[in-house]
Design an enzyme around this catalytic site. Structure first.
Site, PDB file in Angstrom:
ATOM      1  N   SER A 269       0.810  -1.219   0.000  1.00 41.44           N
ATOM      2  CA  SER A 269       0.000   0.000   0.000  1.00 41.44           C
ATOM      3  C   SER A 269       0.843   1.268   0.000  1.00 41.44           C
ATOM      4  O   SER A 269       0.333   2.357  -0.265  1.00 41.44           O
ATOM      5  CB  SER A 269      -0.948   0.015   1.206  1.00 41.44           C
ATOM      6  OG  SER A 269      -1.921  -0.997   1.109  1.00 41.44           O
TER       7      SER A 269
ATOM      8  N   GLY B 267      -4.565  -2.193  -0.779  1.00 43.01           N
ATOM      9  CA  GLY B 267      -3.771  -1.844  -1.952  1.00 43.01           C
ATOM     10  C   GLY B 267      -3.452  -0.364  -1.971  1.00 43.01           C
ATOM     11  O   GLY B 267      -3.995   0.422  -1.187  1.00 43.01           O
TER      12      GLY B 267
ATOM     13  N   CYS C  72      -9.527  -1.978   3.482  1.00 40.39           N
ATOM     14  CA  CYS C  72      -8.789  -0.805   3.007  1.00 40.39           C
ATOM     15  C   CYS C  72      -9.193  -0.417   1.578  1.00 40.39           C
ATOM     16  O   CYS C  72     -10.292   0.060   1.378  1.00 40.39           O
ATOM     17  CB  CYS C  72      -7.291  -1.060   3.139  1.00 40.39           C
ATOM     18  SG  CYS C  72      -6.307   0.454   3.125  1.00 40.39           S
ATOM     19  N   LEU C  73      -8.323  -0.620   0.577  1.00 39.08           N
ATOM     20  CA  LEU C  73      -8.704  -0.280  -0.792  1.00 39.08           C
ATOM     21  C   LEU C  73      -9.928  -1.084  -1.211  1.00 39.08           C
ATOM     22  O   LEU C  73     -10.807  -0.572  -1.924  1.00 39.08           O
ATOM     23  CB  LEU C  73      -7.547  -0.544  -1.760  1.00 39.08           C
ATOM     24  CG  LEU C  73      -7.821  -0.202  -3.227  1.00 39.08           C
ATOM     25  CD1 LEU C  73      -8.092   1.286  -3.411  1.00 39.08           C
ATOM     26  CD2 LEU C  73      -6.656  -0.642  -4.110  1.00 39.08           C
TER      27      LEU C  73
ATOM     28  N   GLN D 137     -12.963   0.763  -0.164  1.00 34.03           N
ATOM     29  CA  GLN D 137     -13.271   1.912  -1.012  1.00 34.03           C
ATOM     30  C   GLN D 137     -13.856   1.475  -2.354  1.00 34.03           C
ATOM     31  O   GLN D 137     -14.795   2.095  -2.864  1.00 34.03           O
ATOM     32  CB  GLN D 137     -12.002   2.726  -1.227  1.00 34.03           C
ATOM     33  CG  GLN D 137     -11.429   3.309   0.058  1.00 34.03           C
ATOM     34  CD  GLN D 137      -9.969   3.703  -0.074  1.00 34.03           C
ATOM     35  OE1 GLN D 137      -9.419   3.765  -1.176  1.00 34.03           O
ATOM     36  NE2 GLN D 137      -9.323   3.942   1.052  1.00 34.03           N
TER      37      GLN D 137
ATOM     38  N   ASN E 165      -3.460   2.307   7.013  1.00 36.88           N
ATOM     39  CA  ASN E 165      -2.567   2.840   5.990  1.00 36.88           C
ATOM     40  C   ASN E 165      -3.390   3.185   4.758  1.00 36.88           C
ATOM     41  O   ASN E 165      -3.613   2.349   3.896  1.00 36.88           O
ATOM     42  CB  ASN E 165      -1.478   1.823   5.625  1.00 36.88           C
ATOM     43  CG  ASN E 165      -0.655   2.288   4.452  1.00 36.88           C
ATOM     44  OD1 ASN E 165      -0.635   3.470   4.108  1.00 36.88           O
ATOM     45  ND2 ASN E 165       0.024   1.359   3.800  1.00 36.88           N
TER      46      ASN E 165
ATOM     47  N   TYR F 142      -7.196   7.768   1.253  1.00 36.19           N
ATOM     48  CA  TYR F 142      -8.517   8.098   0.715  1.00 36.19           C
ATOM     49  C   TYR F 142      -9.584   7.584   1.663  1.00 36.19           C
ATOM     50  O   TYR F 142      -9.347   6.685   2.477  1.00 36.19           O
ATOM     51  CB  TYR F 142      -8.704   7.484  -0.681  1.00 36.19           C
ATOM     52  CG  TYR F 142      -7.812   8.119  -1.717  1.00 36.19           C
ATOM     53  CD1 TYR F 142      -8.293   9.132  -2.545  1.00 36.19           C
ATOM     54  CD2 TYR F 142      -6.482   7.736  -1.846  1.00 36.19           C
ATOM     55  CE1 TYR F 142      -7.461   9.737  -3.482  1.00 36.19           C
ATOM     56  CE2 TYR F 142      -5.642   8.343  -2.774  1.00 36.19           C
ATOM     57  CZ  TYR F 142      -6.151   9.335  -3.584  1.00 36.19           C
ATOM     58  OH  TYR F 142      -5.334   9.944  -4.502  1.00 36.19           O
TER      59      TYR F 142
ATOM     60  N   HIS G 130      -6.920  -2.311   9.046  1.00 35.24           N
ATOM     61  CA  HIS G 130      -6.294  -3.609   8.760  1.00 35.24           C
ATOM     62  C   HIS G 130      -6.512  -4.599   9.902  1.00 35.24           C
ATOM     63  O   HIS G 130      -5.757  -4.588  10.880  1.00 35.24           O
ATOM     64  CB  HIS G 130      -4.798  -3.425   8.519  1.00 35.24           C
ATOM     65  CG  HIS G 130      -4.479  -2.762   7.227  1.00 35.24           C
ATOM     66  ND1 HIS G 130      -4.210  -3.465   6.080  1.00 35.24           N
ATOM     67  CD2 HIS G 130      -4.402  -1.450   6.894  1.00 35.24           C
ATOM     68  CE1 HIS G 130      -3.967  -2.626   5.080  1.00 35.24           C
ATOM     69  NE2 HIS G 130      -4.094  -1.392   5.560  1.00 35.24           N
TER      70      HIS G 130
ATOM     71  N   GLU H 120      -5.839  -7.667   9.831  1.00 34.68           N
ATOM     72  CA  GLU H 120      -4.713  -8.616   9.857  1.00 34.68           C
ATOM     73  C   GLU H 120      -3.496  -8.003  10.547  1.00 34.68           C
ATOM     74  O   GLU H 120      -2.487  -8.690  10.761  1.00 34.68           O
ATOM     75  CB  GLU H 120      -4.347  -9.046   8.434  1.00 34.68           C
ATOM     76  CG  GLU H 120      -3.485  -8.095   7.647  1.00 34.68           C
ATOM     77  CD  GLU H 120      -4.204  -6.852   7.160  1.00 34.68           C
ATOM     78  OE1 GLU H 120      -3.525  -5.937   6.652  1.00 34.68           O
ATOM     79  OE2 GLU H 120      -5.448  -6.776   7.282  1.00 34.68           O
TER      80      GLU H 120
END
Length: 377
Positions: A45, A219, A246-247, A250, A288, A291, A331, A333
């Protein structure tokens, strides 16, 4: 050897070089983690970014094989207050300096990272150029002005081919947008049969894998730079249980009709408080991202906000009102920690089992006969 970091606003930091010689440009960001610098460096990322660690001492416990989150690091530079060249840790196999040299990553130390972080917090993340060369500042400014931030980070970090991590449990197709290895680790720990596929895998190709559920990975970059992923998710939502990170969170929001926007300086570190709205419980999370999903864009969609960030009230979790889909911005994980949120993987598997009970599949023989009669076999 001297190293210099020049920001696009003209601020110049001069310090001591470590790692590789050379120069690179990227988005300058900061991470507030106290430990976990190896996981940060190897997190896909961060592709295209020059990462500043706010903790003053970095490198003191070295580098070990077991702590990588990807096969190689993707960062474009590393900025620290103090670099410790000699680690003191029984697990250490080599030094931070040797890792950066191996992958051609420039590092700079002995600068005021507090000042740099304050600049980024006040003015937002910005482009920067990190160099060990002696080029005049005016030439560096010209190079920086001509450079552009990357837009193809997902393609750079995603696996080029599918691969599997076999298990005897539920089959999970993990769409790799730049996935950390911790996601596969958490799924295989629970006995899942994990198949990791590239970011541009089509919905039909995923269907052929007969998944019980779909995991959307983390990502790098702007989710709007991967419109093909949004189109694929539009087809899959409602067919399979889905869990996004995360990504992936989105992209799910975009596929459901919501919108995303860039944060001023992002969330990066292992100490971000997130409130679960259903219970009012606060979790400390590893994050992390640069956006976020726009709150106003949720109106008129089938999405429901499940988590918010306790610092800036941005959206940290969503679920679909009709289908078995939920996502989080942080995250679970971890890697680096905290590990408080790994229960979400159990929640994902429970959702898959409930979905299978509510939607029993026809026996395999019946599927074969039906396909043969249609001429598909």
């Amino acid at each position: 050897m001297q190293a210099r970091l020049l920001l696009e606003d003209g601020t110049l930091f001069t310090g001591k070089a470590f790692g590789a010689e050379g120069q690179s440009t990227g988005e300058v960001v900061f991470n507030t983690g106290i430990t976990g610098y190896q996981e940060v460096i190897s997190d896909p990322s961060y592709c295209g970014q020059i990462v500043t660690m706010t903790h003053p001492l970095i490198g003191n416990y070295g580098i070990t094989r077991d702590d990588f989150e990807a096969i190689r690091p993707y960062i474009h530079g590393f900025v620290v207050r103090r670099h410790e060249p000699v680690p003191s840790n029984w697990r250490a196999e080599y030094t931070l300096d040797s890792l950066l040299k191996e992958y051609g990553i420039v590092g700079i130390s002995e600068i005021d990272t507090r000042m740099l972080t304050r600049i980024l917090r006040n003015h937002g993340t910005m482009k920067g150029i990190l160099t060990t060369g002696s080029m005049p500042v005016e030439e560096l400014k010209e190079m920086l002005g001509m450079s552009e931030l990357m837009r193809d980070q997902v393609a750079r970090t995603s696996t080029p081919t599918s691969y599997s991590s076999p298990g005897d449990g539920e089959r999970i197709v993990l769409i790799d947008y730049g996935a950390k290895s911790g996601i596969v680790r958490e799924l295989t720990k629970r006995g899942c049969d994990v198949v990791v596929v590239p970011h541009d895998t089509t919905a039909e190709e995923i269907r052929r894998l007969k998944p019980d559920g779909i995991q959307l990975s983390n990502g790098p970059g702007d989710p709007k730079d991967v419109p093909h992923a949004v189109a694929t998710l539009k087809e899959l939502i409602g067919e399979y249980p889905i869990f996004g990170i995360c990504l992936g969170h989105q992209l799910f929001a975009l596929a459901s009709g919501a919108d995303t926007t860039r944060l001023k300086f992002g969330h990066r570190g292992g100490n971000h408080p997130v409130k679960e709205l259903a219970t009012n419980r606060c979790f400390i999370t590893s994050q992390n991202h640069g956006y976020t999903v726009l709150e106003d864009s949720i109106k008129g969609t089938d999405l429901e906000v499940t988590h918010i960030n306790n610092n800036d009230k941005s959206i940290e979790g969503l679920k679909h009102k009709k289908y078995p889909v939920f996502t989080v911005q942080y995250h679970p994980e971890a890697a680096p920690g905290p590990y408080d949120n790994s229960y979400l993987f159990d929640q994902f598997l429970d959702m898959i089992r409930e979905h299978k009970l509510a939607h029993p599949k026809a026996p395999r023989q019946a599927e074969i006969v039906a396909a043969a009669m249609k001429g598909d076999l």
